[in-house]
Design an enzyme around this catalytic site. Structure first.
Site, short mmCIF file in Angstrom:
data_model
loop_
_atom_site.label_atom_id
_atom_site.label_comp_id
_atom_site.label_asym_id
_atom_site.label_seq_id
_atom_site.Cartn_x
_atom_site.Cartn_y
_atom_site.Cartn_z
N PRO A 100 -35.65 -28.12 100.44
CA PRO A 100 -36.60 -29.33 100.76
C PRO A 100 -35.69 -30.13 101.70
O PRO A 100 -34.50 -30.12 101.77
CB PRO A 100 -36.35 -30.35 99.26
CG PRO A 100 -35.16 -29.78 98.56
CD PRO A 100 -35.09 -28.35 99.01
N LEU A 101 -36.59 -30.44 102.81
CA LEU A 101 -36.14 -31.10 104.05
C LEU A 101 -36.88 -32.31 104.23
O LEU A 101 -38.18 -32.32 104.77
CB LEU A 101 -36.41 -29.95 105.15
CG LEU A 101 -35.60 -28.66 104.93
CD1 LEU A 101 -35.98 -27.63 105.81
CD2 LEU A 101 -33.97 -29.10 105.41
N THR A 102 -36.19 -33.56 104.18
CA THR A 102 -36.98 -34.63 104.45
C THR A 102 -37.29 -34.64 106.20
O THR A 102 -36.45 -34.40 106.92
CB THR A 102 -36.09 -35.77 104.33
OG1 THR A 102 -35.95 -36.07 102.94
CG2 THR A 102 -36.93 -37.34 104.86
N GLY B 221 -32.03 -24.41 104.52
CA GLY B 221 -32.55 -25.48 105.07
C GLY B 221 -32.75 -25.54 106.59
O GLY B 221 -33.96 -25.29 107.03
N ARG C 296 -32.38 -29.89 91.30
CA ARG C 296 -31.34 -29.66 92.25
C ARG C 296 -30.28 -30.75 91.91
O ARG C 296 -30.58 -31.73 91.63
CB ARG C 296 -31.92 -30.04 93.37
CG ARG C 296 -31.11 -29.57 94.68
CD ARG C 296 -31.66 -29.91 96.16
NE ARG C 296 -31.18 -29.18 97.32
CZ ARG C 296 -31.26 -29.48 98.40
NH1 ARG C 296 -31.63 -30.53 98.73
NH2 ARG C 296 -30.72 -28.62 99.23
N TYR D 274 -28.96 -39.85 95.32
CA TYR D 274 -30.04 -40.65 94.82
C TYR D 274 -29.94 -41.12 93.53
O TYR D 274 -29.03 -40.94 92.83
CB TYR D 274 -31.33 -39.84 95.26
CG TYR D 274 -31.37 -39.74 96.85
CD1 TYR D 274 -31.39 -40.86 97.68
CD2 TYR D 274 -31.20 -38.49 97.17
CE1 TYR D 274 -31.50 -40.53 98.98
CE2 TYR D 274 -31.30 -38.22 98.71
CZ TYR D 274 -31.32 -39.27 99.59
OH TYR D 274 -31.04 -39.02 100.98
N GLN E 235 -40.52 -31.57 95.29
CA GLN E 235 -39.35 -32.10 94.93
C GLN E 235 -39.86 -33.73 94.60
O GLN E 235 -40.20 -34.27 95.50
CB GLN E 235 -38.29 -32.25 95.80
CG GLN E 235 -36.88 -32.56 95.30
CD GLN E 235 -35.85 -32.70 96.32
OE1 GLN E 235 -36.03 -33.60 97.14
NE2 GLN E 235 -34.87 -31.93 96.21
#
Length: 360
Positions: A23-25, A313, A226, A179, A98
């Site tokens: 997952p990549l913001t 990533g 994760r 987070y 995610q």
């Protein structure tokens, strides 16, 4: 012979290879945190990943930690994600969402004045946040009351339901990188008393309750989680990361999840312990490893059974056809970090695939 390019069954989901997209913001959602057609193009370009794990996505309103990350709590967002999942499926890919709460990494300027929440009143101090008014220090979060926690769990459950309506193949619960769920897990951020603080067992309670709620929606075989027990990003630390991952893997065995996605190291290099060995020793399911793997190292990890797959990533940012490039030993495009969180197609959907380069 099992290697990085052999198929695998992750729970209920059959994958063509073991090169997963982490997952990549990328901050390309539109106003209202709605996924866009550009995002559909981006993810479809990367559909040759064994599994695409879409970026951290707001499980509920008011938990934004970036300016333009997507959400999954409104009908407009569900509609936008449907276009993404359809585009990936047309290309033969599989995609998980995610689901995430920013916790103390949120900021009032991103959430209509709403103050961030966390396990304890401890602010992030080793970073600043980007807002419409420029970079700002993180604010001190409000400690969630025990009575408020059921609404957080319900928010994740609703997000899982919305992800299912959006056409995803499953969901990944984000319990990493400082987070909300990770902040509850680690004692550097969680100093509370009561059922959600103190012992490792108590600090793990919220994550496990969220996973239980999400698996009620999807079944455990379409849910991943994760974790990042070493990562000091967002001012995170823990006094016993090995004990934490040991307890978590033992408890996660109770769910028979599709996978555990483990970040093996620390972005900032401050903690250098081995959490992979205890995770592999205690976790009985599919273990996905992540952070800084070369193709040779990833291949070896799969061959010797250290992991069932490896998530990449940054290489996926610049190489939409990463599995093909890795298998062919081809040169990789270099990612432009200046466009990681910018707007538009530049540095997002304009990286060439091998076939395009051959035609130039």
């Amino acid at each position: 012979m099992t290697d990085l390019f052999s198929p695998i069954q992750l729970g209920a989901v059959a994958l063509n290879n073991r090169v997963l997209m982490a997952p990549l913001t990328r901050c390309r959602a539109s106003a209202g945190h709605v996924p866009t057609a550009l995002m559909a193009e981006y993810y479809a370009q990367r559909a040759s990943a064994g599994l695409v794990i879409a970026e951290a996505t707001m499980a509920m309103e008011g938990c934004s930690a970036f300016r333009s990350e997507p959400g999954i709590y409104s009908e407009a967002q569900v509609s936008g994600w449907k276009k993404v999942t359809n585009a990936v499926h047309v290309k033969g890919g599989k995609i998980f969402l995610q689901i995430w709460h920013g916790g103390r990494a949120c900021h009032p300027l991103l959430n209509n004045g709403r103050e961030p929440v966390a396990p304890s009143t401890i602010a992030i101090t080793n970073n600043e946040i980007h807002t419409a008014e420029g970079k700002k220090p993180y604010t001190v979060p409000r400690a969630l009351k025990d009575s408020e926690i059921p609404s957080i769990i319900e928010g994740f459950k609703v997000a899982a339901e919305n992800a299912k309506r959006s056409g995803f193949d499953g969901v990944e619960v984000h319990g990493a990188n400082g987070y909300l769920l990770d902040a509850f897990l680690r004692d550097g951020a969680n100093r509370r008393d009561g059922p959600y603080g103190g012992s490792i067992e108590n600090r793990a309670r919220l994550l496990l309750e969220v996973i239980e709620a999400v698996t009620e929606v999807w079944g455990s075989d379409r849910v991943g989680v994760r974790l990042s027990p070493l990562n000091s990003f967002q001012s995170m630390n823990d006094s016993n990361p090995v004990g934490l991952i040991t307890l978590l893997t033992q408890r996660l065995n109770e769910f028979n999840l599709a996978y555990l996605h483990l970040m093996r190291s620390d972005f900032l290099g401050e903690q250098k312990l081995d959490v992979v060995t205890p995770a592999r020793e205690h976790y009985l399911g599919n273990l996905i490893l992540n952070m800084g793997y070369t193709v040779d190292e990833a291949n070896e990890a799969v061959k010797v059974g250290q992991a069932e797959a490896v998530a990449f990533g940054v290489p996926f940012i610049a190489n939409p056809d990463l599995p093909m490039r890795l298998k062919a030993g081809a040169e990789l495009n270099v990612a432009d970090s200046a466009t990681f969180y910018s707007e538009g197609a530049k540095g997002y959907t304009d990286y060439p695939a091998l076939k395009e380069l051959a035609e130039v």
